[in-house]
Design an enzyme around this catalytic site. Structure first.
Site, mmCIF file in Angstrom:
data_model
loop_
_atom_site.group_PDB
_atom_site.id
_atom_site.type_symbol
_atom_site.label_atom_id
_atom_site.label_comp_id
_atom_site.label_asym_id
_atom_site.label_seq_id
_atom_site.Cartn_x
_atom_site.Cartn_y
_atom_site.Cartn_z
ATOM 1 N N SER A 1 0.857 -1.189 0.000
ATOM 2 C CA SER A 1 0.000 0.000 0.000
ATOM 3 C C SER A 1 0.890 1.235 0.000
ATOM 4 C CB SER A 1 -0.886 0.010 1.256
ATOM 5 O OG SER A 1 -1.534 1.265 1.427
ATOM 6 N N TYR B 1 -2.822 -1.559 10.151
ATOM 7 C CA TYR B 1 -2.842 -1.781 8.708
ATOM 8 C C TYR B 1 -1.596 -1.174 8.079
ATOM 9 C CZ TYR B 1 -4.154 -1.498 3.797
ATOM 10 O OH TYR B 1 -4.155 -1.609 2.420
#
Length: 251
Positions: free
Chosen positions: A138, A151
């Site tokens: 990400s 996350y």
């Protein structure tokens, strides 16, 4: 990696980026096998894409991962690419003191899942002449979103792990590729994200990813233009400014 002629396993293939990648690779002439926990979603995808296959997988369960890997190799002996796409993203309020469960589930899914599945599949992948391990990290691996600390940390770890894995496997037949998405129109954080105009349209993201995969960047990293401000924030001396901007937009 070759864009066509592969047998590709994609975890989290029932929705979002996983489904979109599965359909793109399917159209490009690959045998695609999607995996996930939700049988209804998997069936929906394979019905819409004749010839695509599906297997059930609980990526959080280490015993299921091992059994799944054996089943995948037995059912699809030509398997030569795994795309570690399955992931969860949930907000955490650290000061409230009730974030540990979310953190543990996030790490189990986003980090331990890919590591365990790679460990189980690697002996087989090393027998294939043109194999690839594809991780999905990400932009938040490079600049964290404060509301999703676990996350962001899990994706930073995936980036680091991918770099180390690439170095260790560079003399083998197994290529290691990392795809780092920006904020994309999926339901990762809920239905609103899928229609958020601030997010990159999913079809545009997939088209750019497929083009970059075909061009095979020497770095092994697939970074779309919209993710570059995050990916190169540290190199550009902008990490503090980008962190403030990112968290002001999503705080």
């Amino acid at each position: 990696m070759n864009i066509t002629g592969n047998t590709i396993l994609i975890t989290g293939g029932g929705s979002g980026i996983g489904r979109a990648l599965a359909e793109a690779f399917h159209k490009a002439g690959n045998q695609v096998v999607i995996a996930g926990r939700r049988e209804t979603l998997l069936h929906e995808v394979t019905t819409a894409n004749p010839g695509m296959e599906a297997l059930l997988l609980d990526i959080q369960d280490k015993d299921d991962v091992a059994a799944f890997a054996r089943q995948a190799v037995e059912s699809f002996p030509e398997l030569n690419v795994v795309i570690h796409n399955a992931g969860i993203m949930r907000s955490e309020t650290v000061a409230a003191g009730d974030f540990l469960g979310t953190a543990e589930e996030t790490i189990a899914t986003n980090l331990l899942g890919p590591i365990r599945l790679t460990a189980a599949l690697l002996p087989h992948l090393q027998t294939r002449p043109h194999a690839a391990i594809v991780t999905v990290s990400s932009g938040l691996a490079f600049v964290p979103l404060a509301t999703t600390p676990s996350y962001s940390a899990s994706k930073a770890a995936i980036h680091s792990w991918s770099m180390a894995l690439r170095e260790q496997l560079k003399k083998t037949s197994v290529e290691v590729i990392e795809i780092a998405p920006p904020y994309v129109q999926t339901e990762l954080l809920g239905p609103q994200q899928a229609i958020d105009p601030a997010a990159m349209p999913l079809a545009e993201f997939i088209a750019e990813v497929m083009a970059l995969l075909e061009s095979a960047p020497a770095s092994g990293e697939i970074i779309v233009e919209r993710c570059k401000p995050l990916r190169f924030a540290a190199e550009n001396g902008q990490i503090a400014a980008v962190f403030v901007q990112l968290n002001a937009q999503h705080g």
